[in-house]
Design an enzyme around this catalytic site. Sequence first.
Site, PDB file in Angstrom:
ATOM      1  N   SER A 121      65.836  34.067  41.382  1.00 18.99           N
ATOM      2  CA  SER A 121      66.878  34.247  42.472  1.00 18.99           C
ATOM      3  C   SER A 121      67.511  35.593  42.385  1.00 18.99           C
ATOM      4  O   SER A 121      67.803  36.323  41.191  1.00 18.99           O
ATOM      5  CB  SER A 121      68.053  33.139  42.606  1.00 18.99           C
ATOM      6  OG  SER A 121      69.160  33.543  41.385  1.00 18.99           O
TER       7      SER A 121
ATOM      8  N   GLU B  34      55.073  39.507  38.687  1.00 18.00           N
ATOM      9  CA  GLU B  34      55.617  38.673  40.066  1.00 18.00           C
ATOM     10  C   GLU B  34      56.544  39.445  40.812  1.00 18.00           C
ATOM     11  O   GLU B  34      56.481  39.796  41.884  1.00 18.00           O
ATOM     12  CB  GLU B  34      55.831  37.239  39.693  1.00 18.00           C
ATOM     13  CG  GLU B  34      56.315  36.724  40.844  1.00 18.00           C
ATOM     14  CD  GLU B  34      56.811  35.126  40.448  1.00 18.00           C
ATOM     15  OE1 GLU B  34      56.833  34.637  39.309  1.00 18.00           O
ATOM     16  OE2 GLU B  34      57.019  34.372  41.342  1.00 18.00           O
TER      17      GLU B  34
HETATM   18  C1  LIG Z   1      59.398  29.252  48.698  1.00 17.29           C
HETATM   19  C2  LIG Z   1      59.547  29.123  47.237  1.00 17.29           C
HETATM   20  C3  LIG Z   1      58.458  29.176  46.471  1.00 17.29           C
HETATM   21  C4  LIG Z   1      58.565  29.110  45.266  1.00 17.29           C
HETATM   22  N1  LIG Z   1      57.219  29.092  44.615  1.00 17.29           N
HETATM   23  C5  LIG Z   1      57.244  28.623  43.277  1.00 17.29           C
HETATM   24  C6  LIG Z   1      56.062  28.488  42.555  1.00 17.29           C
HETATM   25  O1  LIG Z   1      54.898  28.868  43.085  1.00 17.29           O
HETATM   26  N2  LIG Z   1      56.013  28.284  41.191  1.00 17.29           N
HETATM   27  C7  LIG Z   1      57.210  27.913  40.462  1.00 17.29           C
HETATM   28  O2  LIG Z   1      57.035  27.675  39.308  1.00 17.29           O
HETATM   29  N3  LIG Z   1      58.396  28.130  41.276  1.00 17.29           N
HETATM   30  C8  LIG Z   1      58.499  28.373  42.435  1.00 17.29           C
HETATM   31  N4  LIG Z   1      59.622  28.668  43.246  1.00 17.29           N
HETATM   32  C9  LIG Z   1      61.023  28.274  42.339  1.00 17.29           C
HETATM   33  C10 LIG Z   1      61.758  29.366  42.007  1.00 17.29           C
HETATM   34  O3  LIG Z   1      61.401  30.063  41.147  1.00 17.29           O
HETATM   35  C11 LIG Z   1      63.130  28.644  42.049  1.00 17.29           C
HETATM   36  O4  LIG Z   1      63.701  28.193  42.891  1.00 17.29           O
HETATM   37  C12 LIG Z   1      64.475  29.973  41.352  1.00 17.29           C
HETATM   38  O5  LIG Z   1      63.900  30.225  40.137  1.00 17.29           O
HETATM   39  C13 LIG Z   1      65.609  29.325  41.398  1.00 17.29           C
HETATM   40  O6  LIG Z   1      65.837  28.147  40.846  1.00 17.29           O
HETATM   41  P1  LIG Z   1      66.469  26.885  41.240  1.00 17.29           P
HETATM   42  O7  LIG Z   1      66.082  26.597  42.476  1.00 17.29           O
HETATM   43  O8  LIG Z   1      66.294  25.809  40.279  1.00 17.29           O
HETATM   44  O9  LIG Z   1      67.892  27.218  41.457  1.00 17.29           O
HETATM   45  P2  LIG Z   1      68.955  27.094  40.416  1.00 17.29           P
HETATM   46  O10 LIG Z   1      68.610  27.767  39.133  1.00 17.29           O
HETATM   47  O11 LIG Z   1      69.721  25.808  40.404  1.00 17.29           O
HETATM   48  O12 LIG Z   1      70.140  28.135  41.139  1.00 17.29           O
HETATM   49  C14 LIG Z   1      71.233  27.887  42.160  1.00 17.29           C
HETATM   50  C15 LIG Z   1      71.878  28.913  42.493  1.00 17.29           C
HETATM   51  O13 LIG Z   1      72.884  29.342  41.375  1.00 17.29           O
HETATM   52  C16 LIG Z   1      72.528  30.578  41.276  1.00 17.29           C
HETATM   53  N5  LIG Z   1      72.495  30.909  39.600  1.00 17.29           N
HETATM   54  C17 LIG Z   1      71.954  30.224  38.656  1.00 17.29           C
HETATM   55  N6  LIG Z   1      72.076  30.729  37.435  1.00 17.29           N
HETATM   56  C18 LIG Z   1      72.981  31.578  37.751  1.00 17.29           C
HETATM   57  C19 LIG Z   1      73.419  32.755  36.766  1.00 17.29           C
HETATM   58  N7  LIG Z   1      73.087  32.753  35.616  1.00 17.29           N
HETATM   59  N8  LIG Z   1      74.094  33.690  37.138  1.00 17.29           N
HETATM   60  C20 LIG Z   1      74.391  33.867  38.602  1.00 17.29           C
HETATM   61  N9  LIG Z   1      74.040  32.960  39.497  1.00 17.29           N
HETATM   62  C21 LIG Z   1      73.008  31.875  39.108  1.00 17.29           C
HETATM   63  C22 LIG Z   1      71.427  30.855  41.821  1.00 17.29           C
HETATM   64  O14 LIG Z   1      71.140  32.399  42.179  1.00 17.29           O
HETATM   65  C23 LIG Z   1      71.338  30.185  42.992  1.00 17.29           C
HETATM   66  O15 LIG Z   1      71.912  30.657  44.055  1.00 17.29           O
HETATM   67  C24 LIG Z   1      59.830  28.798  44.568  1.00 17.29           C
HETATM   68  C25 LIG Z   1      60.974  28.798  45.198  1.00 17.29           C
HETATM   69  C26 LIG Z   1      60.888  28.856  46.559  1.00 17.29           C
HETATM   70  C27 LIG Z   1      62.088  28.824  47.323  1.00 17.29           C
END
Ligand SMILES: Cc1cc2nc3c(=O)[nH]c(=O)nc-3n(C[C@H](O)[C@H](O)[C@H](O)COP(=O)(O)OP(=O)(O)OC[C@H]3O[C@@H](n4cnc5c(N)ncnc54)[C@H](O)[C@@H]3O)c2cc1C
Length: 392
Positions: free
Chosen positions: A377, A243
């Site tokens: 991210s 991916e």
């Molecule tokens: C447009 C879009 C399409 C998507 N499509 C899909 C899809 O088709 N299928 C699917 O399964 N998912 C999908 N996602 C989900 C995506 O994989 C997650 O949003 C992503 O993995 C981040 O998880 P979260 O949103 O829960 O943020 P969180 O994990 O809650 O993170 C919040 C913030 O904290 C930071 N952070 C978290 N952990 C750490 C760490 N250990 N060290 C430093 N910083 C950290 C992150 O960088 C972020 O800035 C999509 C997301 C978007 C925005």
Amino acid sequence: MDTRLSEEDLTFQDEVRQFLSENWDAQVAARCNNLATMKEGVEEWQRRLYRKGWMAPHWPVEHGGTDWSVTQRFIYNSERAAVGAPEAVAFGVTMVASVIIAYGNEQQKAKFLPRILKSEDWWCQGYSEPGAGSDLAALKTRADREGEVYTINGSKIWTTYAQYADWIFCLVRTDSSGRKQQGITFLLIDMKSPGITVRPIRTIDGFHHLNEVFFDNVKVPVENRIGEEGKGWTYAKSLLVHERLSIAEVADSKRALGELRELARTEVNGGKSLLDDALFAQRLSAIEIDLMALEFTELRALAAIAEGNQPGPESSLLKLQGTETQQAIQELRMDVAAYYSGTLQGELSAAQLGHAFADSAQKLYFRGRASSIYGGSNEVQKNITAKYVLGL
Ligand SMILES: Cc1cc2nc3c(=O)[nH]c(=O)nc-3n(C[C@H](O)[C@H](O)[C@H](O)COP(=O)(O)OP(=O)(O)OC[C@H]3O[C@@H](n4cnc5c(N)ncnc54)[C@H](O)[C@@H]3O)c2cc1C
């Protein structure tokens, strides 16, 4: 590295250009670029690729892939991006296919791969949950087995294009007793199964790409499980590497940047083009240099894959740099739109770009915010790069 093309490669380049000129026509382009007709447009484009045998260049030949060299893959991708044609939608042909090919059984390969090649099934990805994004292994959607059937309860979020999907590949929890990475299972679920509800999420660009997907006592036959129960984390991680490679979109960024350079050179406002502005010219050149470096990193990764190596954590580096470059280009496009949106020093600009350009610049800018979040991210990719690439 010798970057000149051989006679054979030049012949291949001609073939690609010929194919694109005959198949990437205005009608299919218009359908692909309009969200209301995007699905049909993309499927039509993918069917044209399939008829040419180019739907899945990266697959093993026995399943319908091509035996293109790294250079040929590079040529195809550069030419495709140069005319603005999209890559095939990654969820099927790149993501779930990589897992089915590597870990699926023969029945699963025979059932799903030909349908992906022919664009008969649209796939979506059910990884993230409200409490499981970066910490994906915290996922809670449950699968309870009874005989030859799993019963699924829980929900997924941010599921791109779930509204179109025929199938979803899902990570589900089959055991909660050990480490959270254990007890995760990889299932292929028919989106028509009773008990599945898809609810839209509107994003900042005004479109509907994303969804929540709810599972309420959804029955899934055990034969739809990939590999072993509880080993889903291993399969899930291999998919994420594929991916992330697909997110870098280096050739597409090159096209976008080339277009901006040309606009900034030729369009005049207040007697000057934007490229006459030293600060703008410097920013543009800096992005071009970053992009060139990224292109070579991508070529090195492709060369390693062509030699039979599995793509590894370098894909995080590509995802990180690729999306930062995409966002830098989107910001530059907004500045181009702003510069040419009005008149300077009381003079009329020679050719204002107008509403359509500004509108698309804005939508791309807003939509582009997401690329540093999806696929894992960018902060998390920095952690992976520090640990596994730089050994820190
Ligand atoms: C447009 C879009 C399409 C998507 N499509 C899909 C899809 O088709 N299928 C699917 O399964 N998912 C999908 N996602 C989900 C995506 O994989 C997650 O949003 C992503 O993995 C981040 O998880 P979260 O949103 O829960 O943020 P969180 O994990 O809650 O993170 C919040 C913030 O904290 C930071 N952070 C978290 N952990 C750490 C760490 N250990 N060290 C430093 N910083 C950290 C992150 O960088 C972020 O800035 C999509 C997301 C978007 C925005």
